[in-house]
Design an enzyme around this catalytic site. Structure first.
Site, PDB file in Angstrom:
ATOM      1  N   ARG A  56       0.851  -1.183   0.000  1.00 20.10           N
ATOM      2  CA  ARG A  56       0.000   0.000   0.000  1.00 20.10           C
ATOM      3  C   ARG A  56       0.890   1.239   0.000  1.00 20.10           C
ATOM      4  O   ARG A  56       1.636   1.475   0.946  1.00 20.10           O
ATOM      5  CB  ARG A  56      -0.888  -0.009   1.251  1.00 20.10           C
ATOM      6  N   HIS A  90      -3.171  10.972   0.577  1.00 23.81           N
ATOM      7  CA  HIS A  90      -2.627  10.810   1.933  1.00 23.81           C
ATOM      8  C   HIS A  90      -2.108  12.181   2.372  1.00 23.81           C
ATOM      9  O   HIS A  90      -0.916  12.366   2.617  1.00 23.81           O
ATOM     10  CB  HIS A  90      -1.538   9.733   1.941  1.00 23.81           C
ATOM     11  N   GLU A 134      -7.380   8.421   6.159  1.00 24.50           N
ATOM     12  CA  GLU A 134      -7.690   9.115   7.409  1.00 24.50           C
ATOM     13  C   GLU A 134      -8.195  10.552   7.232  1.00 24.50           C
ATOM     14  O   GLU A 134      -7.561  11.496   7.702  1.00 24.50           O
ATOM     15  CB  GLU A 134      -6.466   9.123   8.326  1.00 24.50           C
ATOM     16  N   ASN A 174      -7.379   1.874   9.990  1.00 27.82           N
ATOM     17  CA  ASN A 174      -6.044   2.099  10.538  1.00 27.82           C
ATOM     18  C   ASN A 174      -6.190   2.106  12.052  1.00 27.82           C
ATOM     19  O   ASN A 174      -6.944   2.918  12.599  1.00 27.82           O
ATOM     20  CB  ASN A 174      -5.496   3.464  10.107  1.00 27.82           C
ATOM     21  N   TYR A 178      -4.197   2.228  15.822  1.00 28.46           N
ATOM     22  CA  TYR A 178      -2.971   2.399  16.616  1.00 28.46           C
ATOM     23  C   TYR A 178      -3.193   2.185  18.106  1.00 28.46           C
ATOM     24  O   TYR A 178      -2.471   1.447  18.744  1.00 28.46           O
ATOM     25  CB  TYR A 178      -2.345   3.776  16.356  1.00 28.46           C
ATOM     26  N   GLU A 229      -3.585  -0.090   8.258  1.00 29.23           N
ATOM     27  CA  GLU A 229      -2.383   0.359   8.979  1.00 29.23           C
ATOM     28  C   GLU A 229      -2.443  -0.155  10.406  1.00 29.23           C
ATOM     29  O   GLU A 229      -3.489  -0.101  11.046  1.00 29.23           O
ATOM     30  CB  GLU A 229      -2.311   1.904   9.083  1.00 29.23           C
TER      31      GLU A 229
HETATM   32  C1  GBH Z   1      -1.303   7.376  10.600  1.00 26.11           C
HETATM   33  O1  GBH Z   1      -2.002   8.297  11.361  1.00 26.11           O
HETATM   34  C2  GBH Z   1      -0.984   7.985   9.278  1.00 26.11           C
HETATM   35  O2  GBH Z   1      -1.853   7.487   8.275  1.00 26.11           O
HETATM   36  C3  GBH Z   1       0.444   7.792   8.855  1.00 26.11           C
HETATM   37  O3  GBH Z   1       0.725   8.654   7.803  1.00 26.11           O
HETATM   38  C4  GBH Z   1       1.356   8.016  10.029  1.00 26.11           C
HETATM   39  O4  GBH Z   1       2.698   7.996   9.667  1.00 26.11           O
HETATM   40  C5  GBH Z   1       1.075   6.919  11.025  1.00 26.11           C
HETATM   41  O5  GBH Z   1      -0.274   6.847  11.345  1.00 26.11           O
HETATM   42  C6  GBH Z   1       1.867   7.050  12.312  1.00 26.11           C
HETATM   43  O6  GBH Z   1       1.540   8.226  12.984  1.00 26.11           O
HETATM   44  O7  GBH Z   1      -2.117  10.427  21.760  1.00 26.11           O
HETATM   45  O8  GBH Z   1      -2.014   8.111  22.400  1.00 26.11           O
HETATM   46  O9  GBH Z   1      -4.120   9.040  21.697  1.00 26.11           O
HETATM   47  C7  GBH Z   1      -2.038   8.016  12.755  1.00 26.11           C
HETATM   48  C8  GBH Z   1      -3.308   8.393  13.460  1.00 26.11           C
HETATM   49  C9  GBH Z   1      -4.099   9.466  15.391  1.00 26.11           C
HETATM   50  C10 GBH Z   1      -2.703   7.604  15.660  1.00 26.11           C
HETATM   51  C11 GBH Z   1      -3.729   9.979  16.762  1.00 26.11           C
HETATM   52  C12 GBH Z   1      -2.347   8.074  17.062  1.00 26.11           C
HETATM   53  C13 GBH Z   1      -2.996   9.573  18.915  1.00 26.11           C
HETATM   54  C14 GBH Z   1      -2.312   8.689  19.890  1.00 26.11           C
HETATM   55  N1  GBH Z   1      -3.021   8.736  14.837  1.00 26.11           N
HETATM   56  N2  GBH Z   1      -3.364   8.896  17.645  1.00 26.11           N
HETATM   57  S1  GBH Z   1      -2.646   9.088  21.566  1.00 26.11           S
END
Ligand code: GBH
Length: 460
Positions: free
Chosen positions: A80, A124, A169, A293, A295, A367
Site C-alpha cells: 500500500r 494521503h 484518514e 487504521n 494504533y 495500517e
Molecule cells: C497514521 O495516522 C498515518 O496514516 C500515517 O501517515 C502516520 O505515519 C502513522 O499513522 C503514524 O503516525 O495520543 O495516544 O491518543 C495516525 C493516526 C491518530 C494515531 C492519533 C495516534 C494519537 C495517539 N493517529 N493517535 S494518543
C-alpha cells in the site's frame, strides 16, 4: 535478547498481508513535482519538531527498485503506497505531468514483476498547493478536482491495479490539519472545520464514481478508528466520550456505510450543505471493502474545569472542546508515548460488526504499527504479534477481515514529528539512505513463511 514466541495462529490462505507507506513521507524528489500543503507547512519554522522537511525523505523515487525488493523478500502479497496528487497534476488540475505518471507506472510494473499487488491510496494528505490556494477542502470544488485526478491515475495504472483506496484518514486530516492546526494546512478552525469533513467524504464518493467509470474495481478507504473509553462512569464523562466517539468512529463511517450522518453532525453542519441528501447518496456509493487504521484506544472525559489548554500527545487542545483526553495508565508506551493495548483492536472490530451488522463491507486493517528506536526492535515484534493475535480473535468471533498491512515498510518522515519517530520494519539511515532490515522484518518474514503458501498475485 530475542524471546521465543509461539507462532501466530493461522490466517485464511487468501488473507492479504501487506506493508504501507505514503508518498510525502518517503518519496523525496520534491523538485520534480508541484508543491503541496505539506511543503508550505514544513517551510515555516516551528511546525515540525526537528525542523526537517520531506524534500528528500527516503529518496524512494530514485530507490524504489531496492524498496520493492525489500517488500518481495519480506514475503507479503501487497504494498500500500500513496500517489502524490501534485506529482501527477502539479497544479491540482489541468496539466498532467508525464514524468510524475511515469514514476507510478514504473513502480506498478516493478511490483507486478515481484509478485506484489499494488494498492494505491489516492490521497494521503498532500493536497496540491494550488488547490489549497483556491480554498482547499473548505470548498466543494476540491471534491470535483479530486475525482478528476482519480480518473487520470486510473487511466494510467488501472489495468494493473487490483485494489484501490480513495482517502487516508480524513478524520486526522480534518482534526489535525484544519481544526487544530498541528498538520498542514495548519488551520485552527475547531468546529468550523466540519465542512472539510463533508468535502473529503464527497471527494471519496465522487472518486468511487470516477474509478468505477474507468472500469477498475475493488475500492475501499482507509479510516482511522479506535475504541473510546470514558474516563469514569459519571454521566458527564460518558457523554464526553460518546461525543469523541462520534468524531473518531462515526463521522467518517456512518455516511459511507449507512448513508446518514450521526444526528449531532447533521445539526452542526446546519444548513451549510445545499443538498445534503444528494451528497449522502454519492458518499454512500457501495464499497468493496472498508479499511481501518488502528494504533491505540483513547480515554476521554468531560473537559477539566478551570484549566487552560491541555497537552495531549504533543497536541495543545483548546479548553473550549467538549471533551478532554486522559492518559491510559498501566500500559507499555511506544516511543511516541502511545499506549500499547492490542485487545482494543478486537474490541473495535467487534463494535463495528455490532454497529453496522450486514451492511459492513469486508474489512482490511490498512495500517497498524508503532514507533520504536533501534534495529533489535523486540518491542515492535511484541506490538505486531499482540495485534495480530487480537485480530485473529475478532475473526474467530465472526468479523470478516481480509487483510492486514503494517505501518510501515520504512522509517520515514513522520509529519509534525519530522524524522524523529521510526515506524519502519526497515531502518533508514538518512545520511546515507542505507536500508537495514530490523529484527521485526525477520520475525514477520518467518511468520509469513509459517502461514504456508499464498495464492499468486494475479489470482484476483
Ligand atoms: C497514521 O495516522 C498515518 O496514516 C500515517 O501517515 C502516520 O505515519 C502513522 O499513522 C503514524 O503516525 O495520543 O495516544 O491518543 C495516525 C493516526 C491518530 C494515531 C492519533 C495516534 C494519537 C495517539 N493517529 N493517535 S494518543
Amino acid at each position: 535478547m530475542a524471546t521465543t514466541r509461539a507462532p501466530l495462529p493461522r490466517f485464511p490462505h487468501d488473507f492479504l498481508w501487506g506493508v504501507s507507506t505514503s508518498a510525502h513521507q518517503i518519496e523525496g524528489a520534491a523538485d520534480e513535482r508541484g508543491p503541496s500543503v505539506w511543503d508550505a507547512f514544513t517551510a515555516l519554522p516551528g511546525n515540525v519538531k526537528d525542523g526537517t522537511t520531506a524534500a528528500v525523505a527516503c529518496d524512494h523515487v530514485r530507490r524504489y527498485r531496492e524498496d520493492v525488493a525489500l517488500i518481495r523478500d519480506l514475503g507479503v502479497g501487497a504494498y500500500r503506497f500513496s500517489v502524490s496528487w501534485p506529482r501527477v497534476l502539479p497544479r491540482g488540475s489541468g496539466e498532467v505531468s508525464g514524468r510524475g505518471l511515469d514514476f507510478y507506472d514504473r513502480l506498478v510494473d516493478e511490483l507486478c514483476a515481484a509478485g506484489v499487488r499494488p494498492v494505491p491510496t489516492l490521497f494521503h494528505w498532500d493536497t496540491p498547493l494550488a488547490v489549497e490556494e483556491a480554498g482547499g477542502w473548505l470548498v466543494r470544488d476540491t471534491a470535483h478536482r479530486f475525482a478528476e485526478y482519480a480518473a487520470v491515475v486510473a487511466d494510467r495504472i488501472g489495468d494493473r491495479v487490483p485494489k484501490w483506496i480513495t482517502l487516508n484518514e480524513p478524520a486526522e486530516h480534518t482534526l489535525l490539519g484544519h481544526a487544530l492546526g498541528r498538520h498542514a494546512p495548519g488551520r485552527q478552525l475547531l468546529f468550523d472545520a466540519l465542512p472539510v469533513a463533508h468535502h473529503l467524504l464527497l471527494a471519496h464518493g465522487l472518486a468511487v464514481g470516477a474509478l468505477r467509470a474507468a472500469g477498475v474495481g475493488d475500492i475501499g478507504i482507509a479510516n482511522s478508528h479506535g475504541p473510546t473509553w470514558p474516563a469514569s462512569d459519571a454521566a458527564e464523562d460518558r457523554e464526553a466520550a460518546d461525543f469523541y466517539d462520534v468524531l473518531l468512529n462515526r463521522l467518517f463511517s456512518d455516511p459511507l456505510i449507512t448513508g446518514r450522518y450521526p444526528e449531532v453532525i447533521t445539526e452542526l453542519l446546519g444548513g451549510e450543505v445545499p443538498d445534503l441528501d444528494a451528497d449522502l447518496e454519492t458518499i454512500s456509493r457501495p464499497l468493496d471493502w472498508y479499511g481501518i487504521n488502528f494504533y491505540q484506544p483513547t480515554k476521554v472525559g468531560a473537559p477539566l474545569p478551570g484549566t487552560g489548554p491541555t497537552e495531549f500527545s504533543g497536541l495543545w487542545l483548546p479548553p473550549e472542546l467538549p471533551f478532554s483526553p486522559r492518559p491510559i495508565e498501566g500500559r507499555p508506551l511506544t516511543a511516541f508515548g502511545w499506549p500499547v493495548v492490542p485487545e482494543a483492536l478486537t474490541e473495535l472490530l467487534l463494535t463495528f460488526r455490532e454497529r453496522y451488522g450486514d451492511r459492513l463491507p469486508p474489512l482490511v486493517v490498512t495500517e497498524n504499527g508503532c514507533s520504536y528506536e533501534g534495529l533489535d526492535d523486540q518491542d515492535r515484534i511484541a506490538y505486531l504479534d499482540g495485534h495480530l493475535r487480537a485480530l485473529h480473535e475478532a475473526m474467530a468471533a465472526g468479523v470478516d477481515v481480509r487483510g492486514y498491512f503494517v505501518w510501515s515498510l520504512l522509517d520515514n518522515f513522520e509529519w509534525a514529528e519530522g524524522h524523529g519517530q521510526r515506524f519502519g520494519l526497515v531502518h533508514v539511515d538518512y545520511a546515507t539512505q542505507e536500508r537495514t532490515p530490523k529484527a521485526s522484518y525477520g520475525w514477520l518474514r518467518g511468520e509469513l513463511r509459517g502461514q504456508g503458501p499464498r495464492p499468486p498475485a494475479d489470482a484476483g
